[in-house]
Design a protein around this motif. Structure first.
Motif, PDB file in Angstrom:
ATOM      1  N   ASP A  41       0.849  -1.212  -0.019  1.00 22.17           N
ATOM      2  CA  ASP A  41      -0.039  -0.133  -0.063  1.00 22.17           C
ATOM      3  C   ASP A  41       1.077   1.196  -0.058  1.00 22.17           C
ATOM      4  N   MET A  50       0.007   4.367   0.230  1.00 20.09           N
ATOM      5  CA  MET A  50      -0.441   5.377   1.090  1.00 20.09           C
ATOM      6  C   MET A  50      -0.007   5.149   2.441  1.00 20.09           C
ATOM      7  N   THR A  51       0.534   4.079   3.051  1.00 20.65           N
ATOM      8  CA  THR A  51       0.926   3.856   4.198  1.00 20.65           C
ATOM      9  C   THR A  51       2.417   3.453   4.420  1.00 20.65           C
ATOM     10  N   SER A  52       3.257   3.455   3.070  1.00 20.60           N
ATOM     11  CA  SER A  52       4.353   2.854   3.101  1.00 20.60           C
ATOM     12  C   SER A  52       5.489   3.993   3.293  1.00 20.60           C
ATOM     13  N   ASN A  82       6.895   7.712   5.231  1.00 18.05           N
ATOM     14  CA  ASN A  82       6.870   8.631   6.262  1.00 18.05           C
ATOM     15  C   ASN A  82       6.201  10.006   5.987  1.00 18.05           C
TER      16      ASN A  82
END
Length: 325
Positions: free
Chosen positions: A100, A102-104, A106
């Motif tokens: 994903d 979107m969440t990988s 920072n």
């Protein structure tokens, strides 16, 4: 025989939870050759991501536990390396594109800083200016102007974020790239662009790839060899011709049969009947037997071994024993 880059032998991984023991990967053996792409295909919950994370030693422990097996890279068993040794390999020799975008990333670091961080961890002698230059080069390589290196992840679209993740994964020119469903969160046109780009960069950098997906169309276009995983087991493995044209396992037959045809008009699609078994309570015998139209009493009590039915075409099914074909 081509050079072997990575070999997995009899790998077994469990998650020990309060609800029971999840048998995620069960006695998996695979081999990946230098410069080749191996596709790993299966339903959600089949064990694909657990297998991929084990190659990077990223299984959360607890609850994850590697019960047995070997992962041989460069003659060394990755599972036996200490934390310092695995850090030398992770990101440099073996790199991963996570599922994903979107969440990988920072959210509080610029994309340039995140690429620089990977390069610096494996090249501590590099000066700041060289790191900036290398990060800019990586962005350009994935089709993003280098002057966007100072921007934050929220300023990029989903497709652009995935390109940044690919730039991070390829920053140290790894020998093996693990792509865990790299296009799941993207729309169809962006999917095609991202896959084309991964292939182009893979060929340019002479990288081998393990491509994890549930899309057989993606496998047909991008892989040299394909392994079908079900309930943590490899049920069929072969080159594209063997798996797509000489399909042998009932599960693979079901997967291919459920793909809509462009030439035929049908009222309903043909799904594989039933559901994936509960990994905390796997069926005895063949794991696919509760959903298989060809299952016999033997299938329900006895576990089939994976066997070579000719020219490296491997199948885990009693129907493919000599005399049953």
């Amino acid at each position: 025989m081509a050079d072997t880059l990575l070999e997995i032998k009899n790998l077994k991984i469990n998650y020990e939870t309060d609800d029971g023991i999840v048998e995620a990967v069960n006695d998996v053996s695979l081999r990946l050759e230098v410069g080749k792409t191996l596709g790993l295909v299966g339903e959600t919950g089949a064990g694909k991501t657990t297998l991929a994370r084990s190659l990077m030693r990223l299984i959360p422990s607890p609850p994850g536990k590697i019960k047995s097996g070997e992962v041989l890279y460069g003659g060394k068993d990755i599972l036996k390396l200490n934390e310092h040794e695995i850090r030398q390999i992770r990101g440099k020799d073996i790199s991963m594109i996570f599922q994903d975008p979107m969440t990988s990333l920072n959210p509080v670091l610029t994309v340039g800083e995140q690429i620089e961080e990977v390069i610096q961890s494996h090249n501590p002698q590099m000066k700041k200016e060289e790191l900036h230059e290398s990060a800019g080069d990586m962005l350009e390589m994935v089709g993003i102007p280098r002057d966007r290196a100072g921007e934050f992840p929220h300023q990029f679209s989903g497709g652009m974020k995935q390109r940044v993740i690919i730039a991070i994964a390829l920053a140290c020119n790894p020998k093996l790239l693990i792509a865990d469903e790299p296009t799941t969160a993207l729309d169809v046109t962006i999917q095609a662009q991202v896959l084309d780009m991964i292939n182009e960069l893979k060929n340019k950098l002479h990288t081998s790839m393990l491509l994890i997906t549930h899309d057989l169309g993606v496998v047909a276009q991008n892989c040299d060899r394909v392994a079908i995983i079900y309930a943590g087991e490899i049920v069929e493995e072969g080159d594209l011709h063997q798996v797509f044209k000489k399909t042998a396992h009932p599960y693979t037959i079901g997967l291919l049969g459920s793909i809509p045809s462009l030439s035929e008009e049908v009222e309903r699609l043909n799904p594989v009947n039933g559901m994936m078994p509960d990994p905390t309570n796997l069926p005895k015998g063949c794991k696919f037997s509760p959903r298989c139209q060809y299952a016999t009493e033997r299938c329900k009590t006895e576990q089939p071994e994976i066997r070579d039915i000719g020219n490296g075409h491997l199948v885990r099914c009693f129907m493919k024993e000599k005399g049953n074909e």
